[in-house]
Design a protein around this motif. Sequence first.
Motif, PDB file in Angstrom:
ATOM      1  N   LEU A  40      -7.311  12.615  -5.668  1.00  0.00           N
ATOM      2  CA  LEU A  40      -5.957  12.291  -5.233  1.00  0.00           C
ATOM      3  C   LEU A  40      -5.214  13.545  -4.755  1.00  0.00           C
ATOM      4  N   ASN A  45       0.850  -1.191   0.000  1.00  0.00           N
ATOM      5  CA  ASN A  45       0.000   0.000   0.000  1.00  0.00           C
ATOM      6  C   ASN A  45       0.884   1.240   0.000  1.00  0.00           C
ATOM      7  N   ALA A  46       0.255   2.415  -0.031  1.00  0.00           N
ATOM      8  CA  ALA A  46       1.006   3.660  -0.134  1.00  0.00           C
ATOM      9  C   ALA A  46       1.832   3.948   1.120  1.00  0.00           C
ATOM     10  N   ASP A  56      -4.380   2.583  -4.242  1.00  0.00           N
ATOM     11  CA  ASP A  56      -5.150   2.648  -2.997  1.00  0.00           C
ATOM     12  C   ASP A  56      -6.467   3.378  -3.235  1.00  0.00           C
ATOM     13  N   GLN A  82      -0.366   5.149  -4.355  1.00  0.00           N
ATOM     14  CA  GLN A  82      -1.406   6.075  -3.919  1.00  0.00           C
ATOM     15  C   GLN A  82      -2.622   5.987  -4.840  1.00  0.00           C
TER      16      GLN A  82
END
Length: 354
Positions: free
Chosen positions: A354, A100-101, A339, A336
């Motif tokens: 975002l 994940n980010a 996600d 990002q």
Amino acid sequence: MMEKSAIVVGSGFGCRVHVPALRAAGFEVVGLVGTRLDKLQRKAAESGIPAFFTDLDEAIERTGAKVVTIATTPATHAPLASKAIAHGCHVICEKPFAFNAAEGAALLEAAENAGIVHMVAHEFRWLPERVLFGRAIAEGLIGDPRFLAMDQFIPFCADPEARLPKWWFDKRAGGGWLGASGSHLLDQIRAWLGDFHSVSAKLIIVSDRSDVADDSYSLRFQMQNGVEGSMQQSAGAWGSSVTLWRCAGSKGTVWIDSGNVIVADKTGTRQLPVPQELQLPPQPPAADPNSPHRLSHFELGPFTRLCQALRDEIDGRDAPSPVAIPTFRDGLASMQLMDAIRASSAAGGALQIL
């Protein structure tokens, strides 16, 4: 020579693509890391690698290698890359960059603090047709880009009985077609058009499976520069492959057709020539289509270019590259975005900014 000594982590794709690409770029592969000793011994022997290990720390300490490439399941990328960085090794990490980010951000910070060369394996940036597609946009051949469509149907995962890595369908391992393939395309869009602004998405299972990670996805997006776009891909679709990549602008359109880049405007339609500097290294003969090596012909040339870029960065050469080199910063941007796509899908396609 130690600066050119490398360890490959992962005995599948790592042996099939990382090892020959590193050697073609001038590195010496001195160690192979994996989890099963019996498989490691066989793979090391087949690939001509002198040593094999089940622990990356031990592998680095014993060999003195200064380069580590990681070709394992996504959930293991962050801990392995962190170990390599802690030893001061330069790193190429496979995509998707992390789980994940949050993991991606920690890796980027560690790599920058250590002063190492860091890259994410978005090697397809070097495919000539993708470079030409981006140049057509950047050089104004279609005017201001307004709309991008990237759609694809392929039968890669259509048959539930097909022999495929189990982790591809395991959410806990970071599996799913969004990460396996979509991460490449999301990175490519960023390379062509800059950062994303918003996304609405749905992760889908098309093949005759249930309770597994996605084999398909559908998303709409807007870029920071105002370009609207859609991207849909299914690896679970029976039948011949169908691909549409096309960007329409205020004065023309560019698309890819069977590896050729075509531009159309009011003067007509023309195919863009591939300049010499975009040619990939010579490839080995195409493998048997039923062999696990069947994709090497497509993958090895671009990955060799990635490894050559790594070598040039380590050497401090100001070597020209036809593409921007994909770093951990690009890997974080992709995480990002992924996600956000997963959050949108979980919320029924809700718009994510975002």
